[in-house]
Design an enzyme around this catalytic site. Structure first.
Site, PDB file in Angstrom:
ATOM      1  N   SER A   1       0.835  -1.196   0.000  1.00 56.66           N
ATOM      2  CA  SER A   1       0.000   0.000   0.000  1.00 56.66           C
ATOM      3  C   SER A   1       0.880   1.261   0.000  1.00 56.66           C
ATOM      4  O   SER A   1       1.670   1.468  -0.915  1.00 56.66           O
ATOM      5  CB  SER A   1      -0.957  -0.055   1.193  1.00 56.66           C
TER       6      SER A   1
ATOM      7  N   ASP B   1      -9.798  -5.450  -4.123  1.00 57.62           N
ATOM      8  CA  ASP B   1      -8.830  -4.542  -3.503  1.00 57.62           C
ATOM      9  C   ASP B   1      -9.235  -3.092  -3.709  1.00 57.62           C
ATOM     10  O   ASP B   1      -9.733  -2.713  -4.780  1.00 57.62           O
ATOM     11  CB  ASP B   1      -7.460  -4.779  -4.148  1.00 57.62           C
TER      12      ASP B   1
ATOM     13  N   HIS C   1      -7.621  -5.903   0.127  1.00 62.97           N
ATOM     14  CA  HIS C   1      -6.325  -5.220   0.146  1.00 62.97           C
ATOM     15  C   HIS C   1      -5.255  -5.988   0.913  1.00 62.97           C
ATOM     16  O   HIS C   1      -4.092  -5.605   0.898  1.00 62.97           O
ATOM     17  CB  HIS C   1      -6.516  -3.832   0.772  1.00 62.97           C
TER      18      HIS C   1
END
Length: 303
Positions: free
Chosen positions: A106, A244, A271
């Site tokens: 991320s 996601d 995610h």
């Protein structure tokens, strides 16, 4: 597996780290894990620790400055992209991680990209998990995802955002409906995921990113590296979930723009496929690291 903990000095403060596994001359190169957030401790990525046993390499985790077990300085001027790219380099240098593989999740994938653009010596590969190459594109996608929430949930979010009362518990509850769809689809969330999520440092997050995933008001709101992806000169594994928040439309530019990139999509994940499909996730990452080392066996030796 043996576990070693310590701290690394950075900008007059201390960055905490944890090494899982044994480092010795001639061993497989370690994997340095860069967590997301910004301002989120590394705990939610703990499922990756089993890679140490499964692949015979050390894994190195750290909490970025301002979160988790690292120092929490009261200095908003520190919360910049440069601070955290330099911190990544400082951790690597202090621990002698050369050569090294780098996994960024991320926000951590943004740091990994920015670090790779500096062409550091001894970087063998990148694993970019739930990555993006454009903050404006990310905001557009998350706003689209928000519009697919039930109407009553959207009404709560819109009402509090218009009133400036996003610190209201009702708003937090409605926001969780978004996260339950596109952050982690496990029910309930594992303890280590919940621990990290509930201990995020809001000052770091809001300074860099903003109020919510669909309201990017922080200093990174215009971050964009799509045009630079061709500069990445190491093998790259892209991973993301079918559900996601980093949607396939956001990951595709990286798959197309990075010269030596492969992409694995985890069909049952949002995610956090490292927590949602942990065994398969570790298998995919482990196989990628082994393939990189097989392609460059004379380089892939730990000091």
């Amino acid at each position: 597996m043996p576990v070693t903990e310590g701290t690394v000095p950075h900008l007059g403060h201390r960055t905490w780290y944890r090494i899982v596994g044994t480092r010795r001359p001639g061993a497989k190169p370690p994997l340095l894990v860069v967590n997301g957030g910004p301002g989120c401790p590394h705990d939610y990525l703990d499922d990756l620790a089993a890679l140490a046993q499964e692949t015979g390499r050390a894994l190195v985790f750290y909490d970025q400055l301002g979160c988790g077990r690292s120092d929490h300085p009261d200095d908003p001027a520190l919360w910049t992209l440069d601070t955290f790219v330099a911190e990544l380099a400082a951790v690597r240098e202090a621990l002698g991680l050369d050569p090294v593989h780098l996994l960024g999740h991320s926000w951590g994938s943004q740091l990994a990209l920015e670090y790779a653009f500096t062409r550091p010596h001894g970087l063998l590969s990148l694993v970019l998990a739930g990555p993006i190459a454009s903050a404006p594109a990310y905001q557009a996608e998350t706003r689209r995802l928000k519009e697919t929430l039930p109407e009553d949930v959207r009404a709560v979010l819109d009402r509090h955002e218009a009133a400036g009362t996003t610190d209201d518990p009702e708003y937090d509850e409605a926001t969780m409906a978004f996260y339950a769809r596109w952050l982690c689809r496990l029910d309930p969330w594992p303890a280590h995921v919940m621990r990290a999520f509930t201990n995020i440092s809001r000052d770091v997050y809001e300074t860099l990113w903003g109020g919510t995933e669909w309201q990017l008001t922080g200093t990174l709101r215009d971050w964009e590296v799509t045009g630079r992806l061709g500069e990445i000169d190491v093998p790259v594994l892209l991973t993301s979930g079918r559900h996601d928040v980093a949607t396939p439309d956001l990951v595709r530019p990286l798959a197309e723009g990075i010269p030596d990139a492969t992409w694995t999509l985890f069909e049952r994940s949002a995610h956090l496929p490292s927590a949602e499909e942990p065994e398969r996730y570790r298998q995919v990452v482990g196989a990628f690291l082994a393939d990189v080392e097989a392609r460059a066996p004379t380089v892939a030796r730990a000091a």
